[in-house]
Motif scaffolding. Structure first.
Motif, PDB file in Angstrom:
ATOM      1  N   VAL A   1       0.830  -1.200   0.000  1.00 23.87           N
ATOM      2  CA  VAL A   1       0.000   0.000   0.000  1.00 23.87           C
ATOM      3  C   VAL A   1       0.870   1.258   0.000  1.00 23.87           C
ATOM      4  O   VAL A   1       0.638   2.175  -0.779  1.00 23.87           O
ATOM      5  N   ASN A   2       1.859   1.297   0.885  1.00 20.78           N
ATOM      6  CA  ASN A   2       2.768   2.447   0.983  1.00 20.78           C
ATOM      7  C   ASN A   2       4.215   1.953   0.984  1.00 20.78           C
ATOM      8  O   ASN A   2       4.876   1.941   2.025  1.00 20.78           O
ATOM      9  N   PRO A   3       4.741   1.573  -0.148  1.00 20.23           N
ATOM     10  CA  PRO A   3       6.086   0.982  -0.156  1.00 20.23           C
ATOM     11  C   PRO A   3       7.208   1.965   0.165  1.00 20.23           C
ATOM     12  O   PRO A   3       8.261   1.553   0.650  1.00 20.23           O
ATOM     13  N   LEU A   4       7.012   3.254  -0.070  1.00 17.79           N
ATOM     14  CA  LEU A   4       8.084   4.214   0.168  1.00 17.79           C
ATOM     15  C   LEU A   4       8.231   4.585   1.637  1.00 17.79           C
ATOM     16  O   LEU A   4       9.311   4.959   2.083  1.00 17.79           O
ATOM     17  N   THR A   5       7.154   4.504   2.385  1.00 18.81           N
ATOM     18  CA  THR A   5       7.218   4.904   3.790  1.00 18.81           C
ATOM     19  C   THR A   5       7.191   3.728   4.752  1.00 18.81           C
ATOM     20  O   THR A   5       7.230   3.920   5.962  1.00 18.81           O
ATOM     21  N   ALA A   6       7.136   2.515   4.255  1.00 18.19           N
ATOM     22  CA  ALA A   6       7.039   1.339   5.123  1.00 18.19           C
ATOM     23  C   ALA A   6       8.254   1.226   6.023  1.00 18.19           C
ATOM     24  O   ALA A   6       9.393   1.426   5.594  1.00 18.19           O
ATOM     25  N   CYS A   7       8.018   0.950   7.278  1.00 16.10           N
ATOM     26  CA  CYS A   7       9.050   0.744   8.299  1.00 16.10           C
ATOM     27  C   CYS A   7       9.947   1.962   8.501  1.00 16.10           C
ATOM     28  O   CYS A   7      11.106   1.833   8.873  1.00 16.10           O
ATOM     29  N   SER A   8       9.424   3.143   8.267  1.00 10.75           N
ATOM     30  CA  SER A   8      10.176   4.370   8.511  1.00 10.75           C
ATOM     31  C   SER A   8       9.379   5.240   9.482  1.00 10.75           C
ATOM     32  O   SER A   8       8.246   4.932   9.831  1.00 10.75           O
ATOM     33  N   GLU A   9       9.959   6.341   9.904  1.00  5.80           N
ATOM     34  CA  GLU A   9       9.264   7.232  10.828  1.00  5.80           C
ATOM     35  C   GLU A   9       8.047   7.872  10.186  1.00  5.80           C
ATOM     36  O   GLU A   9       7.123   8.277  10.883  1.00  5.80           O
ATOM     37  N   ASP A  10       8.022   7.957   8.862  1.00  8.67           N
ATOM     38  CA  ASP A  10       6.853   8.507   8.173  1.00  8.67           C
ATOM     39  C   ASP A  10       5.643   7.589   8.304  1.00  8.67           C
ATOM     40  O   ASP A  10       4.508   8.027   8.136  1.00  8.67           O
ATOM     41  N   ALA A  11       5.866   6.323   8.621  1.00  9.69           N
ATOM     42  CA  ALA A  11       4.766   5.360   8.723  1.00  9.69           C
ATOM     43  C   ALA A  11       4.047   5.441  10.065  1.00  9.69           C
ATOM     44  O   ALA A  11       3.023   4.779  10.251  1.00  9.69           O
ATOM     45  N   ILE A  12       4.537   6.256  10.990  1.00  9.78           N
ATOM     46  CA  ILE A  12       3.883   6.356  12.300  1.00  9.78           C
ATOM     47  C   ILE A  12       2.459   6.885  12.147  1.00  9.78           C
ATOM     48  O   ILE A  12       1.547   6.424  12.820  1.00  9.78           O
ATOM     49  N   ALA A  13       2.243   7.796  11.248  1.00 10.43           N
ATOM     50  CA  ALA A  13       0.915   8.369  11.033  1.00 10.43           C
ATOM     51  C   ALA A  13       0.251   7.788   9.782  1.00 10.43           C
ATOM     52  O   ALA A  13      -0.514   8.469   9.111  1.00 10.43           O
ATOM     53  N   CYS A  14       0.489   6.534   9.480  1.00 12.06           N
ATOM     54  CA  CYS A  14      -0.055   5.907   8.278  1.00 12.06           C
ATOM     55  C   CYS A  14      -1.582   5.816   8.371  1.00 12.06           C
ATOM     56  O   CYS A  14      -2.137   5.301   9.340  1.00 12.06           O
ATOM     57  N   GLN A  15      -2.270   6.303   7.348  1.00 12.98           N
ATOM     58  CA  GLN A  15      -3.734   6.289   7.335  1.00 12.98           C
ATOM     59  C   GLN A  15      -4.281   4.940   6.889  1.00 12.98           C
ATOM     60  O   GLN A  15      -5.450   4.656   7.106  1.00 12.98           O
ATOM     61  N   ASP A  16      -3.448   4.114   6.279  1.00 11.86           N
ATOM     62  CA  ASP A  16      -3.897   2.804   5.793  1.00 11.86           C
ATOM     63  C   ASP A  16      -3.628   1.688   6.780  1.00 11.86           C
ATOM     64  O   ASP A  16      -3.864   0.521   6.478  1.00 11.86           O
ATOM     65  N   TYR A  17      -3.168   2.011   7.972  1.00 11.85           N
ATOM     66  CA  TYR A  17      -2.824   0.988   8.963  1.00 11.85           C
ATOM     67  C   TYR A  17      -4.072   0.259   9.437  1.00 11.85           C
ATOM     68  O   TYR A  17      -5.079   0.867   9.794  1.00 11.85           O
ATOM     69  N   GLU A  18      -3.997  -1.047   9.409  1.00 13.35           N
ATOM     70  CA  GLU A  18      -5.051  -1.908   9.965  1.00 13.35           C
ATOM     71  C   GLU A  18      -4.362  -2.988  10.772  1.00 13.35           C
ATOM     72  O   GLU A  18      -3.472  -3.670  10.277  1.00 13.35           O
ATOM     73  N   LEU A  19      -4.820  -3.165  11.989  1.00 16.94           N
ATOM     74  CA  LEU A  19      -4.227  -4.147  12.877  1.00 16.94           C
ATOM     75  C   LEU A  19      -4.453  -5.549  12.339  1.00 16.94           C
ATOM     76  O   LEU A  19      -5.558  -5.901  11.941  1.00 16.94           O
TER      77      LEU A  19
END
Length: 111
Positions: free
Chosen positions: A67-85
């Protein structure tokens, strides 16, 4: 007069060097404390990255998140809107049952 000045300078020299050594030691200790505090702050920030608990996380080195390959596992992913547990925990290689790798030999000779 010059003897008094020479005697005064020679008695003050060890005190001045002692003060310089203490200032340098204090500087090293202050730097170490600040580095540890910064490391703890950075580590707490990195533990907020939710990618490893996300349902879209693949665990692949090549594509960690489709879904977000450029921000995965980086600090930018902390506020990811596509996150689903992820509902079910991902099985890792460490949790797999170990296979018995020992070779078993029979004491009887084939005959």
């Amino acid at each position: 007069m010059s003897q008094v000045l020479s005697h005064t300078m020679s008695s003050l020299l060890p005190v001045v060097f002692l003060i310089i050594i203490w200032v340098i030691l204090f500087g090293f200790m202050l730097t170490a404390v600040l580095a540890v505090r910064d490391g703890i702050r950075r580590l707490k920030r990195l533990h907020q990255i939710p990618c490893y608990r996300c349902r879209y996380y693949t665990g692949s080195y090549h594509l960690k998140c489709p879904v977000n390959p450029l921000t995965a596992c980086s600090e930018d992913a902390i506020a990811c809107q596509d996150y689903e547990l992820r509902q079910h925990p991902r099985k890792s290689q460490c949790n797999l049952p170990k296979q018995d790798s020992r070779v078993r030999y029979s004491s009887r000779q084939p005959g």
